[in-house]
Design an enzyme around this catalytic site. Structure first.
Site, mmCIF file in Angstrom:
data_model
loop_
_atom_site.group_PDB
_atom_site.id
_atom_site.type_symbol
_atom_site.label_atom_id
_atom_site.label_comp_id
_atom_site.label_asym_id
_atom_site.label_seq_id
_atom_site.Cartn_x
_atom_site.Cartn_y
_atom_site.Cartn_z
ATOM 1 N N THR A 124 0.838 -1.207 0.000
ATOM 2 C CA THR A 124 0.000 0.000 0.000
ATOM 3 C C THR A 124 0.872 1.256 0.000
ATOM 4 O O THR A 124 0.612 2.219 -0.718
ATOM 5 C CB THR A 124 -0.950 -0.009 1.209
ATOM 6 O OG1 THR A 124 -1.694 -1.224 1.173
ATOM 7 C CG2 THR A 124 -1.913 1.153 1.164
ATOM 8 N N LYS B 202 -0.037 8.039 22.014
ATOM 9 C CA LYS B 202 -0.863 9.034 22.685
ATOM 10 C C LYS B 202 -1.491 9.984 21.679
ATOM 11 O O LYS B 202 -0.849 10.420 20.744
ATOM 12 C CB LYS B 202 -0.006 9.827 23.663
ATOM 13 C CG LYS B 202 0.565 8.962 24.759
ATOM 14 C CD LYS B 202 1.457 9.771 25.674
ATOM 15 C CE LYS B 202 2.109 8.853 26.687
ATOM 16 N NZ LYS B 202 3.301 9.488 27.269
ATOM 17 N N ARG C 160 -1.909 5.514 7.439
ATOM 18 C CA ARG C 160 -2.264 4.166 7.890
ATOM 19 C C ARG C 160 -1.963 4.086 9.378
ATOM 20 O O ARG C 160 -0.893 4.521 9.828
ATOM 21 C CB ARG C 160 -1.465 3.102 7.145
ATOM 22 C CG ARG C 160 -1.650 1.732 7.810
ATOM 23 C CD ARG C 160 -1.145 0.597 6.992
ATOM 24 N NE ARG C 160 -2.032 0.328 5.867
ATOM 25 C CZ ARG C 160 -2.037 -0.818 5.197
ATOM 26 N NH1 ARG C 160 -1.202 -1.790 5.518
ATOM 27 N NH2 ARG C 160 -2.866 -1.007 4.189
HETATM 28 C C1 NCD Z 1 -4.691 -5.338 3.678
HETATM 29 C C2 NCD Z 1 -4.498 -4.406 4.831
HETATM 30 O O1 NCD Z 1 -3.385 -4.088 5.228
HETATM 31 O O2 NCD Z 1 -5.520 -3.967 5.309
HETATM 32 N N1 NCD Z 1 -3.609 -5.416 2.827
HETATM 33 C C3 NCD Z 1 -3.345 -4.426 1.956
HETATM 34 O O3 NCD Z 1 -3.590 -3.270 2.177
HETATM 35 N N2 NCD Z 1 -2.837 -4.799 0.783
HETATM 36 C C4 NCD Z 1 -5.177 -6.641 4.063
HETATM 37 C C5 NCD Z 1 -4.370 -7.436 5.021
HETATM 38 O O4 NCD Z 1 -3.457 -6.937 5.657
HETATM 39 O O5 NCD Z 1 -4.717 -8.606 5.152
#
Ligand code: NCD
Length: 321
Positions: A55, A82, A104
């Site tokens: 990603t 935190k 993320r």
């Molecule tokens: C997914 C994630 O990280 O949410 N993978 C990804 O983004 N390619 C799915 C997973 O981790 O199983």
């Protein structure tokens, strides 16, 4: 569009227009020099508080193909636990002149929270068990390209639904585009309540396979399973793995999908993942174009002179190194 936090924030028209924009960037990506100046001068921060390979690289490639600058880090969530330090981190990065943050995080809700703290656009690249909207977009795009459309299609999402942000984002997107979704999982891997989920549920994979247009397998997320939710991985594979025998129960043109990373031999047999109807590599490839579309939709919005010029360059199909 200012942000992309959840697929359920989009309406069908917005979703379809992102998929249409993706088409243009697939074309850009197929050029000898797959790069356009659309976001020249813009800066995208890749903020990966949780580990990721595909990603993160996919967003980074997308930003670079649009000529944006990228800055970024990836750390384990433990160092930024935190709320206070998360806010500090985001505001510090914004002060460096960042236009958009791709985030993320292991905790659900972080991308939404950041919207309150910074002016930059926010794209959710996966937050806890909550959502992973660009995954859903690339999956919709992949299905649409292979099968024409999602309308009336039968899709099964198989496996660890409970811990899956991909399942949440995909159920919303697939059903919005007219597909019927069946969740296939052992009871321990389903969320405690499915109220409001527009899905059917079964524990019998063999029974649904012959009716499917798409069999979407999820990774068993061993890192998220604090409790022992499965008797054993062998037993999981015996009931819910897409083995070679089970793959034969699928109709001949049904697709096999997986968001990656794949646990070969657990949720999917190694040789099944290699079948021509398995479109796992298409998903990864389309991910770059989908993310280009999302970045462009946010940073290249109408009214901004720079981006209006950029848009005509993109649509005009000029390439530039
Ligand atoms: C997914 C994630 O990280 O949410 N993978 C990804 O983004 N390619 C799915 C997973 O981790 O199983």
């Amino acid at each position: 569009m200012r942000h992309l936090i959840a697929t359920s924030d989009l309406d069908r028209e917005e979703l379809e227009s992102l998929l249409a924009l993706t088409e243009k960037f697939v074309e850009v990506s197929s050029r000898p020099i797959p790069k356009v100046p659309a976001l020249r001068g813009r800066t995208v921060a890749l903020m990966f508080f949780e580990e990721s390979t595909r990603t993160r690289l996919s967003f980074e490639t997308a930003a670079k193909r649009l000529s944006a600058e990228t800055v970024g880090f990836s750390v384990s969530s433990s160092s930024v636990k935190k709320g206070e330090s998360l806010r500090d981190t985001a505001q510090t990065i914004e002060a460096m002149g960042v236009d958009l943050m791709v985030v993320r995080h292991a905790s659900a809700g972080v991308p939404r929270q950041l919207q309150n703290w910074v002016e930059a656009g926010i794209v959710n690249a996966g937050d806890g068990w909550h959502e992973h909207p660009t995954q859903a977009l690339l999956d919709c795009y992949t299905i649409q390209t292979r099968l024409g459309s999602l309308e009336g299609r039968e899709v099964a999402i198989v496996g660890d639904i409970k811990h899956s942000r991909v399942a949440r984002s995909n159920v919303a997107a697939f059903t919005m585009l007219g597909a019927s979704v069946t969740l296939v999982a052992p009871p321990t891997l389903l969320p405690p309540s499915l109220r409001g989920w527009p899905v059917r549920v079964t524990h019998d994979l063999d029974e649904v396979l012959p009716k499917l247009d798409v069999c979407y397998l999820l990774r068993i997320q061993l890192e998220r399973q604090a409790e022992a939710l499965l008797p054993s991985l062998r037993e999981y594979t015996a009931y819910f793995g897409l083995t070679a025998r089970r793959a034969e129960l699928l109709p001949p043109d049904a697709l096999i999908m997986h968001p990656g990373p794949v646990n070969r031999g657990i949720e999917i047999a190694a040789d099944v993942a290699e079948l021509p109807r398995s479109v796992i590599t298409d998903q990864v490839r389309n991910g770059v174009a989908v993310r280009m579309a999302v970045l462009f939709a946010i940073l290249g919005s109408a009214g901004d002179a720079r981006s209006t010029a950029a848009r005509s360059e993109v649509v005009g199909g000029e390439s530039s190194a």
